[in-house]
Write a protein that holds these residues in place. Structure first.
Motif, PDB file in Angstrom:
ATOM      1  N   GLU A   6      10.238  27.850   5.675  1.00  0.00           N
ATOM      2  CA  GLU A   6      10.047  29.188   5.132  1.00  0.00           C
ATOM      3  C   GLU A   6      11.322  30.012   5.263  1.00  0.00           C
ATOM      4  N   SER A   7      11.446  30.985   4.384  1.00  0.00           N
ATOM      5  CA  SER A   7      12.539  31.946   4.450  1.00  0.00           C
ATOM      6  C   SER A   7      12.110  33.208   3.721  1.00  0.00           C
ATOM      7  N   GLY A   8      12.897  34.268   3.905  1.00  0.00           N
ATOM      8  CA  GLY A   8      12.657  35.502   3.168  1.00  0.00           C
ATOM      9  C   GLY A   8      12.069  36.634   3.980  1.00  0.00           C
ATOM     10  N   GLY A   9      11.617  36.346   5.173  1.00  0.00           N
ATOM     11  CA  GLY A   9      11.063  37.405   5.996  1.00  0.00           C
ATOM     12  C   GLY A   9      12.164  38.299   6.544  1.00  0.00           C
ATOM     13  N   GLU A  10      11.881  39.602   6.607  1.00  0.00           N
ATOM     14  CA  GLU A  10      12.840  40.566   7.130  1.00  0.00           C
ATOM     15  C   GLU A  10      12.131  41.892   7.354  1.00  0.00           C
ATOM     16  N   MET A  34      -1.607  24.132  -1.151  1.00  0.00           N
ATOM     17  CA  MET A  34      -0.596  24.759  -0.312  1.00  0.00           C
ATOM     18  C   MET A  34      -1.030  26.193  -0.083  1.00  0.00           C
ATOM     19  N   GLY A  35      -0.671  26.701   1.070  1.00  0.00           N
ATOM     20  CA  GLY A  35      -1.126  28.044   1.385  1.00  0.00           C
ATOM     21  C   GLY A  35      -0.141  28.817   2.236  1.00  0.00           C
ATOM     22  N   TRP A  36      -0.361  30.107   2.290  1.00  0.00           N
ATOM     23  CA  TRP A  36       0.364  31.008   3.178  1.00  0.00           C
ATOM     24  C   TRP A  36      -0.617  31.577   4.196  1.00  0.00           C
ATOM     25  N   PHE A  37      -0.194  31.549   5.444  1.00  0.00           N
ATOM     26  CA  PHE A  37      -0.970  32.120   6.533  1.00  0.00           C
ATOM     27  C   PHE A  37      -0.095  33.121   7.273  1.00  0.00           C
ATOM     28  N   ARG A  38      -0.723  33.960   8.075  1.00  0.00           N
ATOM     29  CA  ARG A  38       0.049  34.872   8.903  1.00  0.00           C
ATOM     30  C   ARG A  38      -0.627  35.036  10.252  1.00  0.00           C
ATOM     31  N   GLN A  39       0.187  35.349  11.225  1.00  0.00           N
ATOM     32  CA  GLN A  39      -0.336  35.552  12.576  1.00  0.00           C
ATOM     33  C   GLN A  39       0.410  36.701  13.222  1.00  0.00           C
ATOM     34  N   ALA A  40      -0.335  37.740  13.554  1.00  0.00           N
ATOM     35  CA  ALA A  40       0.210  38.885  14.271  1.00  0.00           C
ATOM     36  C   ALA A  40       0.014  38.654  15.770  1.00  0.00           C
ATOM     37  N   PRO A  41       0.821  39.295  16.603  1.00  0.00           N
ATOM     38  CA  PRO A  41       0.690  39.116  18.054  1.00  0.00           C
ATOM     39  C   PRO A  41      -0.727  39.414  18.534  1.00  0.00           C
ATOM     40  N   GLY A  42      -1.293  38.493  19.300  1.00  0.00           N
ATOM     41  CA  GLY A  42      -2.618  38.685  19.854  1.00  0.00           C
ATOM     42  C   GLY A  42      -3.759  38.447  18.891  1.00  0.00           C
ATOM     43  N   LYS A  43      -3.438  37.992  17.687  1.00  0.00           N
ATOM     44  CA  LYS A  43      -4.477  37.764  16.679  1.00  0.00           C
ATOM     45  C   LYS A  43      -4.493  36.304  16.246  1.00  0.00           C
ATOM     46  N   GLU A  44      -5.603  35.918  15.639  1.00  0.00           N
ATOM     47  CA  GLU A  44      -5.730  34.561  15.110  1.00  0.00           C
ATOM     48  C   GLU A  44      -4.879  34.413  13.840  1.00  0.00           C
ATOM     49  N   THR A  91       2.488  43.227   8.993  1.00  0.00           N
ATOM     50  CA  THR A  91       3.457  42.719   9.955  1.00  0.00           C
ATOM     51  C   THR A  91       2.900  41.491  10.663  1.00  0.00           C
ATOM     52  N   ALA A  92       3.640  40.384  10.589  1.00  0.00           N
ATOM     53  CA  ALA A  92       3.186  39.127  11.177  1.00  0.00           C
ATOM     54  C   ALA A  92       4.246  38.064  10.967  1.00  0.00           C
ATOM     55  N   MET A  93       4.046  36.934  11.640  1.00  0.00           N
ATOM     56  CA  MET A  93       4.796  35.736  11.317  1.00  0.00           C
ATOM     57  C   MET A  93       4.046  35.050  10.182  1.00  0.00           C
ATOM     58  N   TYR A  94       4.761  34.699   9.132  1.00  0.00           N
ATOM     59  CA  TYR A  94       4.148  34.071   7.972  1.00  0.00           C
ATOM     60  C   TYR A  94       4.512  32.591   7.937  1.00  0.00           C
ATOM     61  N   TYR A  95       3.491  31.771   7.715  1.00  0.00           N
ATOM     62  CA  TYR A  95       3.655  30.325   7.705  1.00  0.00           C
ATOM     63  C   TYR A  95       3.195  29.743   6.373  1.00  0.00           C
ATOM     64  N   GLN A 117       7.740  26.426  10.164  1.00  0.00           N
ATOM     65  CA  GLN A 117       8.024  27.055  11.465  1.00  0.00           C
ATOM     66  C   GLN A 117       7.796  28.564  11.442  1.00  0.00           C
ATOM     67  N   GLY A 118       7.633  29.138  10.257  1.00  0.00           N
ATOM     68  CA  GLY A 118       7.332  30.555  10.144  1.00  0.00           C
ATOM     69  C   GLY A 118       8.543  31.419   9.845  1.00  0.00           C
ATOM     70  N   THR A 119       8.279  32.564   9.229  1.00  0.00           N
ATOM     71  CA  THR A 119       9.304  33.572   8.968  1.00  0.00           C
ATOM     72  C   THR A 119       8.688  34.939   9.251  1.00  0.00           C
ATOM     73  N   GLN A 120       9.426  35.794   9.946  1.00  0.00           N
ATOM     74  CA  GLN A 120       8.873  37.063  10.433  1.00  0.00           C
ATOM     75  C   GLN A 120       8.978  38.150   9.375  1.00  0.00           C
ATOM     76  N   VAL A 121       7.872  38.831   9.160  1.00  0.00           N
ATOM     77  CA  VAL A 121       7.828  40.013   8.297  1.00  0.00           C
ATOM     78  C   VAL A 121       7.438  41.199   9.167  1.00  0.00           C
ATOM     79  N   THR A 122       8.262  42.239   9.132  1.00  0.00           N
ATOM     80  CA  THR A 122       7.988  43.444   9.905  1.00  0.00           C
ATOM     81  C   THR A 122       8.010  44.639   8.966  1.00  0.00           C
ATOM     82  N   VAL A 123       6.879  45.333   8.863  1.00  0.00           N
ATOM     83  CA  VAL A 123       6.752  46.472   7.966  1.00  0.00           C
ATOM     84  C   VAL A 123       6.656  47.739   8.812  1.00  0.00           C
ATOM     85  N   SER A 124       7.578  48.637   8.609  1.00  0.00           N
ATOM     86  CA  SER A 124       7.597  49.878   9.376  1.00  0.00           C
ATOM     87  C   SER A 124       7.040  51.028   8.542  1.00  0.00           C
ATOM     88  N   SER A 125       6.425  51.964   9.214  1.00  0.00           N
ATOM     89  CA  SER A 125       5.813  53.105   8.511  1.00  0.00           C
ATOM     90  C   SER A 125       6.808  54.228   8.307  1.00  0.00           C
TER      91      SER A 125
END
Length: 125
Positions: A6-10, A34-44, A91-95, A117-125
């Protein structure tokens, strides 16, 4: 070599857009889904979007429907996730994931045997 990369997360501001890419080795050319999943800290880890590679049919989680688009470039063996109108809750790690089986719910983690291995997406308000 069996790889999903994966790539493109920022970091991005709310309301913005990102496109994630998943480069798949040739082994996955004949994968059924094929699919995209995401996992935020402390979540499934949750399914976000999936595509049936033969028909091109897609399915989305209700939380992203209308904002995210999954697509696949067969010539490049690359899976994409176009994400628009991003929210802090995105906001999550995307796989990305792939599988050769049939019959499973494509938004369930158990439907996939191969993961990147995942790519991190962080969205700020």
């Amino acid at each position: 070599q069996v790889q999903l990369v994966e790539s493109g997360g920022e970091p991005v501001q709310a309301g913005g857009s990102l496109r994630l890419s998943c480069a798949a080795s040739g082994y996955f050319y004949n994968s059924r889904r094929m699919g995209w999943f995401r996992q935020a800290p402390g979540k499934e880890r949750e399914g976000v979007a999936a595509i049936y590679t033969g028909s091109g049919n897609t399915i989305y989680a209700s939380s992203v429907k209308g904002r995210f688009t999954i697509s696949r470039d067969n010539a490049k063996n690359t899976l994409y996730l176009q994400m628009n109108s991003l929210k802090p809750d995105d906001t999550a790690m995307y796989y990305c994931a792939a599988d050769f089986g049939v019959g499973a719910n494509p938004l369930e983690r158990s439907a996939y045997s191969y993961w990147g291995q995942g790519t991190q997406v962080t969205v700020s308000s």
